[in-house]
Write a protein that holds these residues in place. Structure first.
Motif, PDB file in Angstrom:
ATOM      1  N   VAL A  96       0.842  -1.203   0.000  1.00  0.00           N
ATOM      2  CA  VAL A  96       0.000   0.000   0.000  1.00  0.00           C
ATOM      3  C   VAL A  96       0.875   1.251   0.000  1.00  0.00           C
ATOM      4  O   VAL A  96       0.606   2.209  -0.729  1.00  0.00           O
ATOM      5  CB  VAL A  96      -0.965  -0.008   1.208  1.00  0.00           C
ATOM      6  CG1 VAL A  96      -1.659   1.329   1.371  1.00  0.00           C
ATOM      7  CG2 VAL A  96      -1.982  -1.128   1.058  1.00  0.00           C
ATOM      8  N   ALA A  97       1.943   1.247   0.792  1.00  0.00           N
ATOM      9  CA  ALA A  97       2.845   2.399   0.848  1.00  0.00           C
ATOM     10  C   ALA A  97       3.525   2.616  -0.506  1.00  0.00           C
ATOM     11  O   ALA A  97       3.669   3.759  -0.957  1.00  0.00           O
ATOM     12  CB  ALA A  97       3.882   2.196   1.945  1.00  0.00           C
ATOM     13  N   GLU A  98       3.935   1.538  -1.159  1.00  0.00           N
ATOM     14  CA  GLU A  98       4.579   1.669  -2.469  1.00  0.00           C
ATOM     15  C   GLU A  98       3.602   2.207  -3.507  1.00  0.00           C
ATOM     16  O   GLU A  98       3.960   3.044  -4.333  1.00  0.00           O
ATOM     17  CB  GLU A  98       5.133   0.317  -2.921  1.00  0.00           C
ATOM     18  CG  GLU A  98       6.360  -0.119  -2.153  1.00  0.00           C
ATOM     19  CD  GLU A  98       6.780  -1.559  -2.452  1.00  0.00           C
ATOM     20  OE1 GLU A  98       6.066  -2.249  -3.217  1.00  0.00           O
ATOM     21  OE2 GLU A  98       7.823  -1.982  -1.931  1.00  0.00           O
ATOM     22  N   ARG A  99       2.356   1.752  -3.456  1.00  0.00           N
ATOM     23  CA  ARG A  99       1.345   2.262  -4.390  1.00  0.00           C
ATOM     24  C   ARG A  99       1.100   3.747  -4.142  1.00  0.00           C
ATOM     25  O   ARG A  99       0.964   4.524  -5.088  1.00  0.00           O
ATOM     26  CB  ARG A  99       0.043   1.492  -4.242  1.00  0.00           C
ATOM     27  CG  ARG A  99       0.094   0.120  -4.847  1.00  0.00           C
ATOM     28  CD  ARG A  99      -1.245  -0.570  -4.719  1.00  0.00           C
ATOM     29  NE  ARG A  99      -1.163  -1.947  -5.149  1.00  0.00           N
ATOM     30  CZ  ARG A  99      -2.063  -2.871  -4.893  1.00  0.00           C
ATOM     31  NH1 ARG A  99      -3.147  -2.555  -4.204  1.00  0.00           N
ATOM     32  NH2 ARG A  99      -1.913  -4.097  -5.318  1.00  0.00           N
ATOM     33  N   ALA A 100       1.020   4.135  -2.893  1.00  0.00           N
ATOM     34  CA  ALA A 100       0.794   5.543  -2.562  1.00  0.00           C
ATOM     35  C   ALA A 100       1.964   6.395  -3.031  1.00  0.00           C
ATOM     36  O   ALA A 100       1.775   7.512  -3.524  1.00  0.00           O
ATOM     37  CB  ALA A 100       0.585   5.701  -1.056  1.00  0.00           C
ATOM     38  N   GLU A 101       3.170   5.862  -2.890  1.00  0.00           N
ATOM     39  CA  GLU A 101       4.363   6.593  -3.328  1.00  0.00           C
ATOM     40  C   GLU A 101       4.333   6.793  -4.845  1.00  0.00           C
ATOM     41  O   GLU A 101       4.612   7.882  -5.333  1.00  0.00           O
ATOM     42  CB  GLU A 101       5.619   5.816  -2.921  1.00  0.00           C
ATOM     43  CG  GLU A 101       6.913   6.544  -3.229  1.00  0.00           C
ATOM     44  CD  GLU A 101       8.116   5.760  -2.758  1.00  0.00           C
ATOM     45  OE1 GLU A 101       9.104   5.721  -3.513  1.00  0.00           O
ATOM     46  OE2 GLU A 101       8.061   5.186  -1.658  1.00  0.00           O
ATOM     47  N   ARG A 102       3.976   5.740  -5.581  1.00  0.00           N
ATOM     48  CA  ARG A 102       3.890   5.845  -7.043  1.00  0.00           C
ATOM     49  C   ARG A 102       2.800   6.828  -7.443  1.00  0.00           C
ATOM     50  O   ARG A 102       2.968   7.606  -8.383  1.00  0.00           O
ATOM     51  CB  ARG A 102       3.623   4.478  -7.672  1.00  0.00           C
ATOM     52  CG  ARG A 102       4.897   3.683  -7.847  1.00  0.00           C
ATOM     53  CD  ARG A 102       4.653   2.423  -8.656  1.00  0.00           C
ATOM     54  NE  ARG A 102       4.812   1.322  -7.709  1.00  0.00           N
ATOM     55  CZ  ARG A 102       3.981   0.333  -7.515  1.00  0.00           C
ATOM     56  NH1 ARG A 102       2.895   0.238  -8.237  1.00  0.00           N
ATOM     57  NH2 ARG A 102       4.189  -0.589  -6.622  1.00  0.00           N
ATOM     58  N   ALA A 103       1.680   6.808  -6.724  1.00  0.00           N
ATOM     59  CA  ALA A 103       0.580   7.720  -7.033  1.00  0.00           C
ATOM     60  C   ALA A 103       0.991   9.165  -6.783  1.00  0.00           C
ATOM     61  O   ALA A 103       0.643  10.056  -7.557  1.00  0.00           O
ATOM     62  CB  ALA A 103      -0.651   7.367  -6.212  1.00  0.00           C
ATOM     63  N   SER A 104       1.743   9.409  -5.719  1.00  0.00           N
ATOM     64  CA  SER A 104       2.171  10.777  -5.420  1.00  0.00           C
ATOM     65  C   SER A 104       3.188  11.267  -6.444  1.00  0.00           C
ATOM     66  O   SER A 104       3.240  12.450  -6.755  1.00  0.00           O
ATOM     67  CB  SER A 104       2.743  10.876  -4.012  1.00  0.00           C
ATOM     68  OG  SER A 104       3.966  10.177  -3.918  1.00  0.00           O
ATOM     69  N   GLU A 105       3.986  10.336  -6.988  1.00  0.00           N
ATOM     70  CA  GLU A 105       4.949  10.732  -8.017  1.00  0.00           C
ATOM     71  C   GLU A 105       4.228  11.172  -9.283  1.00  0.00           C
ATOM     72  O   GLU A 105       4.648  12.110  -9.946  1.00  0.00           O
ATOM     73  CB  GLU A 105       5.894   9.574  -8.334  1.00  0.00           C
ATOM     74  CG  GLU A 105       6.889   9.278  -7.233  1.00  0.00           C
ATOM     75  CD  GLU A 105       7.683   7.999  -7.478  1.00  0.00           C
ATOM     76  OE1 GLU A 105       7.430   7.309  -8.499  1.00  0.00           O
ATOM     77  OE2 GLU A 105       8.556   7.699  -6.655  1.00  0.00           O
ATOM     78  N   THR A 106       3.158  10.513  -9.625  1.00  0.00           N
ATOM     79  CA  THR A 106       2.428  10.886 -10.837  1.00  0.00           C
ATOM     80  C   THR A 106       1.639  12.172 -10.636  1.00  0.00           C
ATOM     81  O   THR A 106       1.356  12.866 -11.603  1.00  0.00           O
ATOM     82  CB  THR A 106       1.464   9.764 -11.284  1.00  0.00           C
ATOM     83  OG1 THR A 106       0.541   9.498 -10.232  1.00  0.00           O
ATOM     84  CG2 THR A 106       2.215   8.506 -11.644  1.00  0.00           C
TER      85      THR A 106
END
Length: 77
Positions: free
Chosen positions: A52-62
């Protein structure tokens, strides 16, 4: 059968029969089975939180990508 990886024995069992069976398995499980189940559960929880943290990190990068639209002006006389 380890109580951690428990599956319903029969689809025809009622909910209460299934709960009773689950409680019985839990009570009669060895301390090693409880310990193993607890460790697996904690590992799954941390594994899921990491995903979940990795997905959130990727989402914030986009979200950091800027876009702009051309400005249209009209002049009327």
């Amino acid at each position: 059968m380890a109580s951690c990886s428990r599956k319903k024995k029969s689809e025809s069992d009622s909910f209460l029969a299934d709960v009773r069976d689950h409680i019985d398995e839990f009570i009669h499980a060895s301390m090693d089975e409880h310990k193993s189940c607890f460790q697996k559960t904690i590992q799954k929880m941390f594994g899921m939180s990491k995903v979940v943290a990795e997905r959130a990190e990727r989402a914030s990068e986009t979200k950091e990508i800027e876009s702009s639209l051309p400005l249209r002006t009209t002049v009327s006389q």
